[in-house]
Scaffold this motif. Sequence first.
Motif, PDB file in Angstrom:
ATOM      1  N   GLY A  47       0.788  -1.226   0.000  1.00  0.00           N
ATOM      2  CA  GLY A  47       0.000   0.000   0.000  1.00  0.00           C
ATOM      3  C   GLY A  47       0.817   1.271   0.000  1.00  0.00           C
ATOM      4  O   GLY A  47       0.639   2.125   0.872  1.00  0.00           O
ATOM      5  N   GLU A  48       1.716   1.413  -0.966  1.00  0.00           N
ATOM      6  CA  GLU A  48       2.461   2.659  -1.151  1.00  0.00           C
ATOM      7  C   GLU A  48       2.430   3.025  -2.630  1.00  0.00           C
ATOM      8  O   GLU A  48       2.677   2.173  -3.487  1.00  0.00           O
ATOM      9  N   LEU A  49       2.116   4.276  -2.924  1.00  0.00           N
ATOM     10  CA  LEU A  49       2.212   4.756  -4.295  1.00  0.00           C
ATOM     11  C   LEU A  49       3.673   5.066  -4.612  1.00  0.00           C
ATOM     12  O   LEU A  49       4.375   5.662  -3.794  1.00  0.00           O
ATOM     13  N   ILE A  50       4.117   4.657  -5.802  1.00  0.00           N
ATOM     14  CA  ILE A  50       5.462   4.979  -6.276  1.00  0.00           C
ATOM     15  C   ILE A  50       5.332   5.933  -7.442  1.00  0.00           C
ATOM     16  O   ILE A  50       4.721   5.610  -8.465  1.00  0.00           O
ATOM     17  N   LEU A  51       5.896   7.123  -7.282  1.00  0.00           N
ATOM     18  CA  LEU A  51       5.898   8.141  -8.329  1.00  0.00           C
ATOM     19  C   LEU A  51       7.331   8.368  -8.783  1.00  0.00           C
ATOM     20  O   LEU A  51       8.269   8.176  -8.002  1.00  0.00           O
ATOM     21  N   VAL A  52       7.509   8.786 -10.033  1.00  0.00           N
ATOM     22  CA  VAL A  52       8.845   9.036 -10.580  1.00  0.00           C
ATOM     23  C   VAL A  52       8.915  10.455 -11.112  1.00  0.00           C
ATOM     24  O   VAL A  52       8.072  10.872 -11.924  1.00  0.00           O
ATOM     25  N   HIS A  53       9.920  11.202 -10.660  1.00  0.00           N
ATOM     26  CA  HIS A  53      10.148  12.559 -11.162  1.00  0.00           C
ATOM     27  C   HIS A  53      10.705  12.476 -12.579  1.00  0.00           C
ATOM     28  O   HIS A  53      11.674  11.777 -12.837  1.00  0.00           O
ATOM     29  N   ARG A  54      10.068  13.191 -13.504  1.00  0.00           N
ATOM     30  CA  ARG A  54      10.420  13.037 -14.913  1.00  0.00           C
ATOM     31  C   ARG A  54      11.790  13.600 -15.272  1.00  0.00           C
ATOM     32  O   ARG A  54      12.416  13.140 -16.237  1.00  0.00           O
ATOM     33  N   THR A  55      12.288  14.591 -14.567  1.00  0.00           N
ATOM     34  CA  THR A  55      13.569  15.205 -14.929  1.00  0.00           C
ATOM     35  C   THR A  55      14.656  15.013 -13.876  1.00  0.00           C
ATOM     36  O   THR A  55      15.842  15.049 -14.208  1.00  0.00           O
ATOM     37  N   GLN A  56      14.281  14.807 -12.631  1.00  0.00           N
ATOM     38  CA  GLN A  56      15.281  14.674 -11.577  1.00  0.00           C
ATOM     39  C   GLN A  56      15.596  13.214 -11.259  1.00  0.00           C
ATOM     40  O   GLN A  56      16.446  12.948 -10.412  1.00  0.00           O
ATOM     41  N   HIS A  57      14.906  12.267 -11.924  1.00  0.00           N
ATOM     42  CA  HIS A  57      15.215  10.842 -11.817  1.00  0.00           C
ATOM     43  C   HIS A  57      15.229  10.374 -10.363  1.00  0.00           C
ATOM     44  O   HIS A  57      16.151   9.696  -9.908  1.00  0.00           O
ATOM     45  N   LEU A  58      14.176  10.736  -9.669  1.00  0.00           N
ATOM     46  CA  LEU A  58      13.972  10.321  -8.284  1.00  0.00           C
ATOM     47  C   LEU A  58      12.613   9.656  -8.149  1.00  0.00           C
ATOM     48  O   LEU A  58      11.637  10.075  -8.789  1.00  0.00           O
ATOM     49  N   MET A  59      12.558   8.612  -7.324  1.00  0.00           N
ATOM     50  CA  MET A  59      11.289   7.970  -7.009  1.00  0.00           C
ATOM     51  C   MET A  59      10.765   8.501  -5.683  1.00  0.00           C
ATOM     52  O   MET A  59      11.536   8.737  -4.748  1.00  0.00           O
ATOM     53  N   LEU A  60       9.465   8.702  -5.614  1.00  0.00           N
ATOM     54  CA  LEU A  60       8.796   9.188  -4.414  1.00  0.00           C
ATOM     55  C   LEU A  60       7.812   8.133  -3.940  1.00  0.00           C
ATOM     56  O   LEU A  60       6.971   7.664  -4.705  1.00  0.00           O
ATOM     57  N   ARG A  61       7.935   7.754  -2.654  1.00  0.00           N
ATOM     58  CA  ARG A  61       7.007   6.792  -2.045  1.00  0.00           C
ATOM     59  C   ARG A  61       5.996   7.541  -1.176  1.00  0.00           C
ATOM     60  O   ARG A  61       6.376   8.344  -0.327  1.00  0.00           O
ATOM     61  N   ILE A  62       4.719   7.244  -1.409  1.00  0.00           N
ATOM     62  CA  ILE A  62       3.647   7.856  -0.625  1.00  0.00           C
ATOM     63  C   ILE A  62       2.778   6.739  -0.058  1.00  0.00           C
ATOM     64  O   ILE A  62       2.234   5.932  -0.817  1.00  0.00           O
ATOM     65  N   PRO A  63       2.608   6.641   1.253  1.00  0.00           N
ATOM     66  CA  PRO A  63       1.747   5.596   1.808  1.00  0.00           C
ATOM     67  C   PRO A  63       0.281   5.858   1.457  1.00  0.00           C
ATOM     68  O   PRO A  63      -0.184   7.000   1.495  1.00  0.00           O
ATOM     69  N   CYS A  64      -0.442   4.807   1.096  1.00  0.00           N
ATOM     70  CA  CYS A  64      -1.867   4.940   0.812  1.00  0.00           C
ATOM     71  C   CYS A  64      -2.640   4.980   2.133  1.00  0.00           C
ATOM     72  O   CYS A  64      -2.510   4.066   2.950  1.00  0.00           O
ATOM     73  N   PRO A  65      -3.447   5.995   2.363  1.00  0.00           N
ATOM     74  CA  PRO A  65      -4.189   6.069   3.626  1.00  0.00           C
ATOM     75  C   PRO A  65      -5.328   5.058   3.658  1.00  0.00           C
ATOM     76  O   PRO A  65      -5.879   4.675   2.623  1.00  0.00           O
ATOM     77  N   THR A  66      -5.677   4.634   4.864  1.00  0.00           N
ATOM     78  CA  THR A  66      -6.820   3.728   5.007  1.00  0.00           C
ATOM     79  C   THR A  66      -8.104   4.420   4.616  1.00  0.00           C
ATOM     80  O   THR A  66      -8.955   3.864   3.927  1.00  0.00           O
ATOM     81  N   ALA A  67      -8.260   5.670   5.032  1.00  0.00           N
ATOM     82  CA  ALA A  67      -9.430   6.482   4.676  1.00  0.00           C
ATOM     83  C   ALA A  67      -9.019   7.472   3.589  1.00  0.00           C
ATOM     84  O   ALA A  67      -8.062   8.243   3.757  1.00  0.00           O
TER      85      ALA A  67
END
Length: 448
Positions: free
Chosen positions: A385-405
């Motif tokens: 339950g974590e969203l993985i996003l990728v920065h298009r120019t800075q080549h970094l991945m961002l993890r965001i926990p999915c909330p229950t609500a």
Amino acid sequence: MTHAIPVLLPSALVNHHAIDLERRYTDGWGLKVDDVATTPSGEIYALSHIHRHTYGVANEEAAAAKAHFGYSLVNRYAPDGTLLATAVSGQDEYLRQDTTFGGPTTGLGMDLWWAKGLCVLPGGTLAATGSGDHTHLITADLTAVTAHHGMPRSRHDDGPRDPFAAWISTTPAGRLLCTTGEYGLYNYGNLLDNIVSVTDQPLTPTSKPTLRALASMAAEPVKHTEADLRPDVLFDDKPVGMDHRPRPSLTEHLTGLEQTARRWDWDDARLGRPAVVREDLFVVPVYGHIYRGGSRGQRFAFVLVSDKGEFVGQLGGMDLYRDSPFTGFCFEIAADAARERIYHLNRYGLFAWTATGVRAQRLDLEDTRYKLLKHFTLADCTPTGELILVHRTQHLMLRIPCPTALGDLGQVVENALRAYAKERTALKKQSQPVNWHWLNGTAPLHRL
């Protein structure tokens, strides 16, 4: 939890080709993250490709700093974001035959097309997929390619025809949700994604399962012959091809449902990568023709399909113009199967739905709290339950926990972006990237 994870380039490859990381991509080179896949234990795999083409320079006479090249890269990370290994594979046969980092005949080269999708199969094997229904199986430690399936991109080309899938996702029970292509879609001679299927048996290095077709995007590919039948893709226990595939198609469903739709709104439509909402429910992106002059306002839909092939509905609450995914071509969907939630990110908002298709949240990216998300692409939702996003120019991945609500999504995203900004600053001081290109020379490097 680590929120910012760099997509690292192997120093050996950069040095071997004398890549000037300060140069702009408009000079004929580039690096792009294509996909991210995660394991139940928290490991992360990132698929990217890097290429260079020096216009006006004969490749056979080019120096190291100017020679053409193209590689697919797979990075493997521990759950804490530590790089464990990198696999480098040659891509295309028209590029330089440099086998130092994997030749195109033994690596992930895909008949002039590179891998675009990544999936962790049950048991840990990695599947890299791409156009032409090419599928490469790679060991979890990135040391070897154990199987390859594929076919020519054009129906007129010669070559072995043993395809599997262009996209693969796994269900909670370990089944595979796939898309496969057909020739003749809109009278094109090349292979375009058209069929959504599911498997009931595993994909292994020694066995390829039968795909059970659930839905077709377009109803009638033209000029099909018996040579175009797919014996590995079945509908009603018969091979898909000619006039036999699931009907009505998704575009026929959508045309019938939308009173304001015109007959030609779905002409030359495309099929996106499906996502698993739960074991028996999937969401399938379908979007209309892309125009050179701009496509904002064009028809698009995220369709809910059951594992029996039933049209269940579609995700609601999006405006064709105000929420258009055509800006920046953001058609990715991710689903949190554990909580039965669906997410979509484009240049205008981060959206969340329940499994019934009811929109529960829209974070407006004009809001200063979320504006940073405009630079990211939605890549994956982890089994935990974590969203993985990728920065298009800075080549970094961002993890965001999915909330229950889902009502808490705004605060969770705001907190994650704050933590990400701090971690990015610390990483930049520590690693000193060159024009946001992150180098690593310590992790094991495998040539495929």
